[in-house]
Design a protein around this motif. Structure first.
Motif, PDB file in Angstrom:
ATOM      1  N   GLY A 201      -9.579   5.128   4.304  1.00  0.00           N
ATOM      2  CA  GLY A 201     -10.168   5.969   3.271  1.00  0.00           C
ATOM      3  C   GLY A 201      -9.140   6.696   2.425  1.00  0.00           C
ATOM      4  O   GLY A 201      -9.507   7.319   1.419  1.00  0.00           O
ATOM      5  N   ALA A 202      -7.879   6.619   2.828  1.00  0.00           N
ATOM      6  CA  ALA A 202      -6.825   7.297   2.061  1.00  0.00           C
ATOM      7  C   ALA A 202      -6.628   6.626   0.709  1.00  0.00           C
ATOM      8  O   ALA A 202      -6.900   5.432   0.527  1.00  0.00           O
ATOM      9  CB  ALA A 202      -5.518   7.284   2.848  1.00  0.00           C
ATOM     10  N   GLY A 203      -6.156   7.397  -0.253  1.00  0.00           N
ATOM     11  CA  GLY A 203      -5.848   6.851  -1.565  1.00  0.00           C
ATOM     12  C   GLY A 203      -4.470   6.209  -1.570  1.00  0.00           C
ATOM     13  O   GLY A 203      -3.556   6.657  -0.856  1.00  0.00           O
ATOM     14  N   ARG A 204      -4.332   5.193  -2.327  1.00  0.00           N
ATOM     15  CA  ARG A 204      -3.055   4.477  -2.426  1.00  0.00           C
ATOM     16  C   ARG A 204      -2.824   4.149  -3.892  1.00  0.00           C
ATOM     17  O   ARG A 204      -3.764   3.856  -4.625  1.00  0.00           O
ATOM     18  CB  ARG A 204      -3.095   3.192  -1.577  1.00  0.00           C
ATOM     19  CG  ARG A 204      -1.762   2.463  -1.419  1.00  0.00           C
ATOM     20  CD  ARG A 204      -1.930   1.309  -0.423  1.00  0.00           C
ATOM     21  NE  ARG A 204      -0.668   0.668  -0.086  1.00  0.00           N
ATOM     22  CZ  ARG A 204      -0.157  -0.387  -0.726  1.00  0.00           C
ATOM     23  NH1 ARG A 204      -0.818  -0.921  -1.746  1.00  0.00           N
ATOM     24  NH2 ARG A 204       0.985  -0.915  -0.348  1.00  0.00           N
ATOM     25  N   LYS A 205      -1.592   4.202  -4.321  1.00  0.00           N
ATOM     26  CA  LYS A 205      -1.248   3.844  -5.689  1.00  0.00           C
ATOM     27  C   LYS A 205      -0.130   2.806  -5.672  1.00  0.00           C
ATOM     28  O   LYS A 205       0.858   2.970  -4.956  1.00  0.00           O
ATOM     29  CB  LYS A 205      -0.788   5.071  -6.484  1.00  0.00           C
ATOM     30  CG  LYS A 205      -1.881   6.093  -6.764  1.00  0.00           C
ATOM     31  CD  LYS A 205      -1.360   7.239  -7.604  1.00  0.00           C
ATOM     32  CE  LYS A 205      -2.434   8.288  -7.842  1.00  0.00           C
ATOM     33  NZ  LYS A 205      -3.530   7.791  -8.692  1.00  0.00           N
ATOM     34  N   CYS A 206      -0.319   1.779  -6.459  1.00  0.00           N
ATOM     35  CA  CYS A 206       0.753   0.800  -6.672  1.00  0.00           C
ATOM     36  C   CYS A 206       1.248   1.016  -8.104  1.00  0.00           C
ATOM     37  O   CYS A 206       0.501   0.813  -9.065  1.00  0.00           O
ATOM     38  CB  CYS A 206       0.264  -0.622  -6.478  1.00  0.00           C
ATOM     39  SG  CYS A 206       1.601  -1.842  -6.509  1.00  0.00           S
ATOM     40  N   ILE A 207       2.480   1.460  -8.213  1.00  0.00           N
ATOM     41  CA  ILE A 207       3.049   1.810  -9.511  1.00  0.00           C
ATOM     42  C   ILE A 207       3.849   0.631 -10.055  1.00  0.00           C
ATOM     43  O   ILE A 207       4.704   0.080  -9.353  1.00  0.00           O
ATOM     44  CB  ILE A 207       3.951   3.052  -9.376  1.00  0.00           C
ATOM     45  CG1 ILE A 207       3.146   4.217  -8.789  1.00  0.00           C
ATOM     46  CG2 ILE A 207       4.544   3.427 -10.732  1.00  0.00           C
ATOM     47  CD1 ILE A 207       3.998   5.381  -8.333  1.00  0.00           C
ATOM     48  N   PHE A 208       3.554   0.261 -11.287  1.00  0.00           N
ATOM     49  CA  PHE A 208       4.237  -0.844 -11.935  1.00  0.00           C
ATOM     50  C   PHE A 208       5.197  -0.305 -12.998  1.00  0.00           C
ATOM     51  O   PHE A 208       5.157   0.873 -13.352  1.00  0.00           O
ATOM     52  CB  PHE A 208       3.228  -1.793 -12.592  1.00  0.00           C
ATOM     53  CG  PHE A 208       2.640  -2.799 -11.638  1.00  0.00           C
ATOM     54  CD1 PHE A 208       2.817  -4.160 -11.848  1.00  0.00           C
ATOM     55  CD2 PHE A 208       1.925  -2.399 -10.521  1.00  0.00           C
ATOM     56  CE1 PHE A 208       2.284  -5.095 -10.978  1.00  0.00           C
ATOM     57  CE2 PHE A 208       1.384  -3.316  -9.646  1.00  0.00           C
ATOM     58  CZ  PHE A 208       1.570  -4.672  -9.870  1.00  0.00           C
ATOM     59  N   SER A 209       6.045  -1.181 -13.475  1.00  0.00           N
ATOM     60  CA  SER A 209       6.962  -0.801 -14.544  1.00  0.00           C
ATOM     61  C   SER A 209       6.167  -0.374 -15.774  1.00  0.00           C
ATOM     62  O   SER A 209       4.989  -0.695 -15.918  1.00  0.00           O
ATOM     63  CB  SER A 209       7.887  -1.975 -14.888  1.00  0.00           C
ATOM     64  OG  SER A 209       7.126  -3.120 -15.257  1.00  0.00           O
ATOM     65  N   ASN A 210       6.823   0.345 -16.660  1.00  0.00           N
ATOM     66  CA  ASN A 210       6.176   0.902 -17.853  1.00  0.00           C
ATOM     67  C   ASN A 210       5.155   1.977 -17.510  1.00  0.00           C
ATOM     68  O   ASN A 210       4.345   2.362 -18.352  1.00  0.00           O
ATOM     69  CB  ASN A 210       5.506  -0.200 -18.696  1.00  0.00           C
ATOM     70  CG  ASN A 210       6.494  -1.256 -19.146  1.00  0.00           C
ATOM     71  OD1 ASN A 210       7.658  -0.967 -19.359  1.00  0.00           O
ATOM     72  ND2 ASN A 210       6.038  -2.490 -19.267  1.00  0.00           N
ATOM     73  N   GLY A 211       5.163   2.444 -16.242  1.00  0.00           N
ATOM     74  CA  GLY A 211       4.289   3.538 -15.857  1.00  0.00           C
ATOM     75  C   GLY A 211       2.878   3.149 -15.505  1.00  0.00           C
ATOM     76  O   GLY A 211       2.026   4.019 -15.252  1.00  0.00           O
ATOM     77  N   TYR A 212       2.546   1.857 -15.459  1.00  0.00           N
ATOM     78  CA  TYR A 212       1.194   1.433 -15.115  1.00  0.00           C
ATOM     79  C   TYR A 212       0.921   1.684 -13.642  1.00  0.00           C
ATOM     80  O   TYR A 212       1.764   1.439 -12.784  1.00  0.00           O
ATOM     81  CB  TYR A 212       0.988  -0.044 -15.443  1.00  0.00           C
ATOM     82  CG  TYR A 212       1.079  -0.354 -16.910  1.00  0.00           C
ATOM     83  CD1 TYR A 212       0.329   0.370 -17.826  1.00  0.00           C
ATOM     84  CD2 TYR A 212       1.916  -1.356 -17.377  1.00  0.00           C
ATOM     85  CE1 TYR A 212       0.415   0.104 -19.183  1.00  0.00           C
ATOM     86  CE2 TYR A 212       2.016  -1.629 -18.731  1.00  0.00           C
ATOM     87  CZ  TYR A 212       1.259  -0.901 -19.631  1.00  0.00           C
ATOM     88  OH  TYR A 212       1.345  -1.163 -20.963  1.00  0.00           O
ATOM     89  N   VAL A 213      -0.305   2.176 -13.354  1.00  0.00           N
ATOM     90  CA  VAL A 213      -0.666   2.522 -11.986  1.00  0.00           C
ATOM     91  C   VAL A 213      -1.985   1.856 -11.607  1.00  0.00           C
ATOM     92  O   VAL A 213      -2.973   1.926 -12.351  1.00  0.00           O
ATOM     93  CB  VAL A 213      -0.819   4.052 -11.821  1.00  0.00           C
ATOM     94  CG1 VAL A 213      -1.282   4.397 -10.405  1.00  0.00           C
ATOM     95  CG2 VAL A 213       0.497   4.751 -12.138  1.00  0.00           C
ATOM     96  N   PHE A 214      -1.985   1.198 -10.451  1.00  0.00           N
ATOM     97  CA  PHE A 214      -3.206   0.660  -9.866  1.00  0.00           C
ATOM     98  C   PHE A 214      -3.676   1.659  -8.807  1.00  0.00           C
ATOM     99  O   PHE A 214      -2.969   1.916  -7.832  1.00  0.00           O
ATOM    100  CB  PHE A 214      -2.956  -0.702  -9.223  1.00  0.00           C
ATOM    101  CG  PHE A 214      -2.810  -1.821 -10.206  1.00  0.00           C
ATOM    102  CD1 PHE A 214      -3.814  -2.766 -10.358  1.00  0.00           C
ATOM    103  CD2 PHE A 214      -1.664  -1.948 -10.982  1.00  0.00           C
ATOM    104  CE1 PHE A 214      -3.692  -3.806 -11.266  1.00  0.00           C
ATOM    105  CE2 PHE A 214      -1.525  -2.976 -11.891  1.00  0.00           C
ATOM    106  CZ  PHE A 214      -2.549  -3.909 -12.035  1.00  0.00           C
TER     107      PHE A 214
END
Length: 304
Positions: A201-214
């Motif tokens: 249930g924890a939040g997770r972020k995958c950060i891409f180049s150019n500042g894009y975030v999933f």
């Protein structure tokens, strides 16, 4: 003066591209009330360029062009089509680079086929061909378009699962240079992953180049064994990402019993561009290179 400019050569470039813009506008209208309002269908990349080539061939039928000259004119036509897509459809440069082989190939095919159709008086045949293309286009535009796929990749890590696990859940910034050519010319690549906690249930972020975030949510959390996360929000980047939705990701760790672990990465995605026999090759390649960049980084961190 206008007659000198408005030659068959110019007509064969301007009018087919005007036709293409009108047809794509019609497609948007036909699909506006469906879930596929943002989908680019097969007809737009196959039937429309083919018809553009047929139209060009009609205007150029008296110019006695060689196949080589036809190809050169095809490149001119394709450049105009791609430029119009960039301006009016908001497509990214990389996306247009990917689509260009289809556009060039089918415009050229249409020109060559048109050269055979229009060399003699074949009015009935010509009308039949255009009618069939039109019916195929309408049928395609009104059809349901859905496609999902999964990509799996593996890497063997010289470390036990419990040592690897923390790097699977979240990993520090990737500092290695990109090797995949699309990443090198501007396609966003993975940089870092963060979490709000180490639990289901924890939040997770995958950060891409150019500042894009999933933005992601952990749905399965089995330490040293299985991590599954659903993508809850992704950036609508003009370079590819608005044409594909990453639905879910998974990391599985398999203890090999000899001090090594097989890390398995799975990604599920939806594709919104057709034909899939062409675009899924690109989609799989991109997803695999995302996997490779992340999993090789996890391997390096875990083997330190």
């Amino acid at each position: 003066m206008l007659r000198e400019i408005w030659t068959p050569k110019i007509k064969g470039m301007v009018l087919p591209n005007g036709f293409a813009m009108l047809v794509i506008g019609l497609t948007r209208y036909l699909m506006a009330d469906t879930d596929g309002g943002g989908i680019f269908i097969l007809s737009e990349f196959v039937l429309v360029p083919l018809t553009m080539g047929l139209m060009s061939a009609w205007f150029w039928k008296d110019l006695n062009l060689s196949s080589g000259k036809n190809f050169v004119y095809t490149l001119y036509n394709s450049f105009i089509a791609i430029a119009l897509s960039y301006v009016f459809l908001g497509e990214g440069v990389i996306c247009l680079l990917i689509v260009s082989p289809l556009i060039i190939g089918f415009i050229y095919a249409g020109i060559e086929i048109g050269g055979l159709l229009f060399e003699k008086n074949k009015t009935t045949l010509n009308v039949s061909v255009l009618s069939v293309l039109f019916l195929l286009f309408i049928s395609d535009a009104l059809s349901k378009h859905e496609y999902e796929n999964m990509v799996t990749d593996t890497v063997v890590i010289n470390a036990p699962p419990d040592k690897i696990w923390k790097n699977v859940v979240a990993f520090e910034k990737i500092k290695q240079e990109n090797t995949f050519w699309l990443f090198r010319i501007g396609l966003p690549s993975p940089v870092q992953s963060t979490v709000t906690g180490y639990y289901k249930g924890a939040g997770r972020k995958c950060i891409f180049s150019n500042g894009y975030v999933f933005d992601e949510k952990i749905t399965t959390y089995q330490p040293a064994n299985n991590l599954v996360f659903d993508i809850t929000n992704q950036p609508k980047d003009p370079e590819i990402m608005k044409h594909i939705d990453i639905i879910r990701g998974q990391f599985l760790l398999k203890d090999n019993g000899n001090g090594t672990t097989t890390l398995i990465g799975n990604s599920w995605y939806k594709l919104y561009v057709f034909p899939v026999w062409y675009y899924d090759i690109w989609a799989q390649s991109i997803v695999r290179n995302v996997h490779t960049r992340v999993m090789e980084h996890i391997k390096e961190l875990s083997e330190k």
